[in-house]
Design a protein around this motif. Structure first.
Motif, PDB file in Angstrom:
ATOM      1  N   UNK A  79      46.313  40.681  37.450  1.00  0.00           N
ATOM      2  CA  UNK A  79      45.939  39.767  36.376  1.00  0.00           C
ATOM      3  C   UNK A  79      46.618  38.426  36.639  1.00  0.00           C
ATOM      4  N   UNK A  80      45.904  37.349  36.362  1.00  0.00           N
ATOM      5  CA  UNK A  80      46.457  36.022  36.634  1.00  0.00           C
ATOM      6  C   UNK A  80      47.269  35.541  35.434  1.00  0.00           C
ATOM      7  N   UNK A  81      47.801  34.323  35.551  1.00  0.00           N
ATOM      8  CA  UNK A  81      48.640  33.787  34.486  1.00  0.00           C
ATOM      9  C   UNK A  81      47.876  32.986  33.452  1.00  0.00           C
ATOM     10  N   UNK A  82      46.547  32.946  33.568  1.00  0.00           N
ATOM     11  CA  UNK A  82      45.741  32.204  32.592  1.00  0.00           C
ATOM     12  C   UNK A  82      45.347  33.115  31.445  1.00  0.00           C
ATOM     13  N   UNK A  83      45.856  32.872  30.244  1.00  0.00           N
ATOM     14  CA  UNK A  83      45.643  33.821  29.139  1.00  0.00           C
ATOM     15  C   UNK A  83      44.182  34.085  28.818  1.00  0.00           C
ATOM     16  N   UNK A  84      43.307  33.071  28.995  1.00  0.00           N
ATOM     17  CA  UNK A  84      41.912  33.237  28.610  1.00  0.00           C
ATOM     18  C   UNK A  84      41.040  33.781  29.733  1.00  0.00           C
ATOM     19  N   UNK A  85      41.631  34.076  30.843  1.00  0.00           N
ATOM     20  CA  UNK A  85      40.857  34.611  31.967  1.00  0.00           C
ATOM     21  C   UNK A  85      40.299  35.988  31.602  1.00  0.00           C
ATOM     22  N   UNK A  86      39.079  36.320  32.036  1.00  0.00           N
ATOM     23  CA  UNK A  86      38.494  37.645  31.740  1.00  0.00           C
ATOM     24  C   UNK A  86      39.329  38.815  32.251  1.00  0.00           C
ATOM     25  N   UNK A  87      40.245  38.568  33.199  1.00  0.00           N
ATOM     26  CA  UNK A  87      41.042  39.671  33.729  1.00  0.00           C
ATOM     27  C   UNK A  87      41.975  40.257  32.684  1.00  0.00           C
ATOM     28  N   UNK A  88      42.183  39.538  31.565  1.00  0.00           N
ATOM     29  CA  UNK A  88      43.055  40.031  30.495  1.00  0.00           C
ATOM     30  C   UNK A  88      42.282  40.782  29.421  1.00  0.00           C
ATOM     31  N   UNK A  89      40.963  40.939  29.607  1.00  0.00           N
ATOM     32  CA  UNK A  89      40.139  41.528  28.551  1.00  0.00           C
ATOM     33  C   UNK A  89      39.743  42.971  28.836  1.00  0.00           C
ATOM     34  N   UNK A  90      40.436  43.602  29.746  1.00  0.00           N
ATOM     35  CA  UNK A  90      40.156  45.007  30.012  1.00  0.00           C
ATOM     36  C   UNK A  90      39.017  45.235  30.983  1.00  0.00           C
ATOM     37  N   UNK A  91      38.519  44.167  31.636  1.00  0.00           N
ATOM     38  CA  UNK A  91      37.442  44.320  32.602  1.00  0.00           C
ATOM     39  C   UNK A  91      37.955  44.258  34.020  1.00  0.00           C
ATOM     40  N   UNK A  92      37.278  43.458  34.862  1.00  0.00           N
ATOM     41  CA  UNK A  92      37.676  43.322  36.257  1.00  0.00           C
ATOM     42  C   UNK A  92      38.957  42.504  36.381  1.00  0.00           C
ATOM     43  N   UNK A  93      39.653  42.715  37.535  1.00  0.00           N
ATOM     44  CA  UNK A  93      40.812  41.902  37.886  1.00  0.00           C
ATOM     45  C   UNK A  93      40.512  41.179  39.188  1.00  0.00           C
ATOM     46  N   UNK A  94      41.425  40.325  39.629  1.00  0.00           N
ATOM     47  CA  UNK A  94      41.192  39.507  40.820  1.00  0.00           C
ATOM     48  C   UNK A  94      41.369  40.339  42.088  1.00  0.00           C
ATOM     49  N   UNK A  95      40.372  40.316  42.954  1.00  0.00           N
ATOM     50  CA  UNK A  95      40.407  41.094  44.200  1.00  0.00           C
ATOM     51  C   UNK A  95      41.442  40.498  45.148  1.00  0.00           C
ATOM     52  N   UNK A  96      42.322  41.314  45.742  1.00  0.00           N
ATOM     53  CA  UNK A  96      43.360  40.775  46.616  1.00  0.00           C
ATOM     54  C   UNK A  96      42.891  40.490  48.031  1.00  0.00           C
ATOM     55  N   UNK A  97      41.656  40.895  48.373  1.00  0.00           N
ATOM     56  CA  UNK A  97      41.213  40.741  49.770  1.00  0.00           C
ATOM     57  C   UNK A  97      40.388  39.481  50.000  1.00  0.00           C
ATOM     58  N   UNK A  98      40.157  38.677  48.948  1.00  0.00           N
ATOM     59  CA  UNK A  98      39.478  37.392  49.150  1.00  0.00           C
ATOM     60  C   UNK A  98      39.870  36.448  48.021  1.00  0.00           C
ATOM     61  N   UNK A  99      39.598  35.158  48.180  1.00  0.00           N
ATOM     62  CA  UNK A  99      39.856  34.183  47.124  1.00  0.00           C
ATOM     63  C   UNK A  99      38.920  34.496  45.961  1.00  0.00           C
ATOM     64  N   UNK A 100      39.478  34.858  44.842  1.00  0.00           N
ATOM     65  CA  UNK A 100      38.687  35.443  43.758  1.00  0.00           C
ATOM     66  C   UNK A 100      38.957  34.709  42.452  1.00  0.00           C
ATOM     67  N   UNK A 101      38.291  33.563  42.252  1.00  0.00           N
ATOM     68  CA  UNK A 101      38.491  32.795  41.033  1.00  0.00           C
ATOM     69  C   UNK A 101      37.911  33.523  39.824  1.00  0.00           C
TER      70      UNK A 101
END
Length: 696
Positions: A18-40
């Protein structure tokens, strides 16, 4: 971080990606940022299903690429302890006297897969500090760097290891990290005096003991002449686990300390309910943010946010059991326990078995007893060579004020505290009063929990007994207060006892043990296993006396009373046959389903056929419909060859891997299904591997 099970892996992946941006979708229980590519835009789906972690990158990365990237970050399964993975590592930190700079020994830290151990050691390997030297007399770790960086701000942390790790991430020209010797050790005046006149930021651990330590350190610096304007504190963060820039955290979260706060913490002024000081003395804690910020602080030292709980879960890699009579599953390091049993059932003798094991392992024991010194002198003579007596302290506690006993526990260096017993040492007025029991027991649990000590409280059971812990005397609050309840009962055999556990998050267990002729307590295994061995002994006598073949039904009939079940007899017979103590017809290399099985005493003969195993057959009458051979007993029932084919397909794969042959031994002919032994061994290996993966 040691990761061995799927839940640990899943928790670590979610928390770390999960990133440090509070409003990012990664904080909503869905997908997280993939570590194998640049994943905005979060594209990695992570799911926990049973004991498996399922990964899918919707941006197109293969599973192999994702797992490789997770391994680089330490977010995938760790090698098992003892393979080429985690090995215990001990580190020694030289410590010096603050007043003279003289080296007096080492603080030794041992990190294992289950936690850490810290102790003092002198140069010659003798445990403990030299006589007359206390941790308060020691110079802060890293203090020699102050002269090299006169303009740097001091970051003072509770422990050495954390200070060492933090300094690697800081520019020493800006920040110098110093370490104390734990929240239980307040640095002395000589230790803190080099900090007077410098900017100091105290960073405690995010717990109540850490907060108290930080407050006392700041008060002592102020009393030594430090300018309050140069003193700051960081609250609510475990700084070693912070994922962003540490200098950024320190600059943003370090809060000034006011004179009013220092007076309050030092007991010079009562706390007030103003904006700077809360009613409980917590200083200027930042309000809870309204966003879902992963790095939000504690609201109070006793409150954890959800992400902080996940962080704690990552560090709790496994449970550290303390073996009892060599068996795990009954006593857990740092937990509270209740051992209950009828008077004279042997509770104290069982605990002495645990004490012997733990003192030999280096743990310190504080045993508070209601019994007199004369009884313990007899025990000491008997156990002279079985305990490390330097690690054992006995408290003759009958008649001592319970508050005094609790204070002795708080100031003790014991790893394991035993209170024997609740009724006579804690002296409840009414054991059925749940409120009174909670008032008496909870302070003991809290004191030991905060210090990481294991607590065992000894109690009695009701005369009438009871199941599932209901036999424990007194109100149910006693059972509910502890982490593990242990109930000790008599067995049918006079010299045996049965120990049953009831625990919060680990499965309950039963252990039967007995007093050996040598006077030692010897674990026998679960009561079910003991009963099986006893049944096997009875069966062996029956077969020896018969001297000829007996069917399973005949064996059971000959056993008499008490009559075991059919399944118990079958399991006992198979165990004896596998051990080579009795013989089976057909032998163990042949499938017995559908056949009359007979048994007799003697060694199992070796089979003549080492290349194949016959696993089932039908006799053919010449018609198109095959008939099952006599006495077939399939489970589930198989009525025709097609069902049997499907049965084998489910176990060994396609029928093309099998052979069929016509037996010349019958005039009507018999179709035999023959399995190569290598296939059977391969299937057994697959089953064993699956059981290991499931932890069974």
């Amino acid at each position: 971080m040691v990761l061995h099970d799927a839940n640990d892996v899943y928790t670590q992946i979610i928390a770390s990606l999960q990133c440090g941006t509070p409003r990012c979708p990664c904080h909503r229980g869905g997908n997280v940022h993939c570590p194998s590519h640049e994943d905005a835009n979060p594209s990695l789906s992570v799911k926990l299903e049973g004991d498996k972690v399922l990964l899918c990158c919707h941006a197109g990365c293969s599973q192999e690429q994702v797992i490789a990237a997770l391994k680089e970050r330490g977010l995938w399964y760790s090698p098992k302890p003892g393979s080429n993975g985690f090995k215990p590592q001990a580190k020694r930190y030289l410590v010096r006297l603050a007043a003279t700079g003289e080296a007096v020994g080492y603080q030794v830290r041992l990190d294992t897969a289950t936690g850490k151990r810290i102790w003092w050691e002198q140069a010659a390997g003798v445990k403990g500090l030299p006589e007359g030297v206390s941790p308060e007399d020691l110079a802060l770790w890293g203090v020699e760097r102050l002269d090299k960086h006169p303009g740097a701000t001091v970051i003072l942390l509770e422990g050495i290891a954390k200070a060492e790790a933090i300094q690697e991430q800081l520019d020493p020209e800006e920040f110098v990290a110093l370490g104390g010797y734990g929240a239980s050790t307040l640095p002395g005046e000589a230790s803190l005096r080099p900090l007077v006149g410098r900017s100091v930021i105290v960073v405690p651990d995010a717990d109540e003991s850490g907060l108290r330590w930080a407050q006392q350190v700041l008060v002592r610096l102020w009393q030594l002449g430090a300018n309050p304007e140069q003193l700051k504190i960081v609250l609510g963060y475990d700084i070693a686990d912070f994922k962003r820039s540490l200098p950024e955290l320190i600059r943003r979260k370090a809060k000034p300390v006011s004179v009013e706060q220092l007076e309050s913490w030092g007991g010079l002024k009562p706390t007030t309910n103003n904006i700077d000081v809360s009613v409980v003395g917590f200083p200027d804690i930042e309000p809870k943010p309204t966003t879902n910020n992963y790095s939000r602080p504690l609201v109070g030292s006793w409150l954890l946010s959800g992400p902080q709980l996940l962080e704690a879960a990552k560090e709790q890699s496994s449970i550290e059991y303390l073996p009892l009579l060599g068996e795990e599953g009954f006593v857990v390091r740092g937990w509270s326990h209740l051992l209950a049993g009828y008077p004279r059932v042997g509770k104290t003798e069982l605990l002495l078995g645990l004490v012997a094991e733990r003192t030999q392992a280096g743990d310190k024991i504080l045993y508070l007893t209601e019994e007199p010194q004369s009884i313990w002198a007899v025990r000491a003579a008997r156990l002279r060579d079985k305990l490390d007596w330097s690690n054992f302290t006995l408290g003759l506690a009958l008649g001592v004020d319970p508050a005094q006993l609790l204070e002795a526990v708080k100031t003790s260096d014991a790893d394991l505290v035993i209170v024997d017993s609740i009724r006579n040492l804690l002296r409840p007025r009414d054991e059925t009063d749940n409120s009174e029991l909670a008032r008496l027991i909870n302070p003991w649990i809290v004191a030991c929990r905060e210090a990481g000590r294991t607590l065992i409280l000894v109690h009695h059971t009701r005369k009438g007994g009871g199941d599932h812990g209901e036999g424990i005397a007194g109100g149910h609050a006693l059972l509910g207060a502890v982490d593990i309840a242990l109930e000790l009962t008599y067995d049918k055999v006079e010299s045996r006892r049965v120990l049953t556990s009831y625990a919060r998050v680990i499965p309950g267990r039963q252990l039967a043990y007995e007093l050996s002729p040598e006077g030692d307590l010897r674990a026998l295994g679960s009561p079910a296993a003991v009963e099986l061995r006893q049944l096997q002994a009875r069966i062996q006598e029956v077969l020896d006396e018969a001297g000829d073949w007996l069917t399973t039904r005949e064996v059971r009939a000959a056993l008499g009373e008490p009559q075991p079940s059919d399944e118990q007899v079958r399991q006992a017979l198979l165990g004896l046959a596998r051990a080579g103590q009795i013989e089976r017809d057909p032998d163990l290399s042949t499938e017995a389903r559908g056949k009359v099985v007979r048994w007799r005493s003697g060694q199992v003969p070796t089979t003549n056929n080492k290349n194949t195993y016959v696993v089932g057959s039908w006799k053919c009458s010449g018609s198109s419909q095959s008939e099952p051979a006599e006495q077939l007993e399939w489970d589930p029932p198989l009525d025709d060859p097609e069902q049997f084919e499907a049965y084998l397909d489910g176990i060994f794969g396609p029928s093309s891997r099998r052979q069929t042959s016509q037996s010349p031994e019958t005039s009507q002919g018999q179709t035999c299904y023959v399995i190569d032994p290598d296939e059977i061994r391969q299937k057994v290996d697959e089953i064993e591997e699956e059981l290991r993966r499931l932890g069974l």
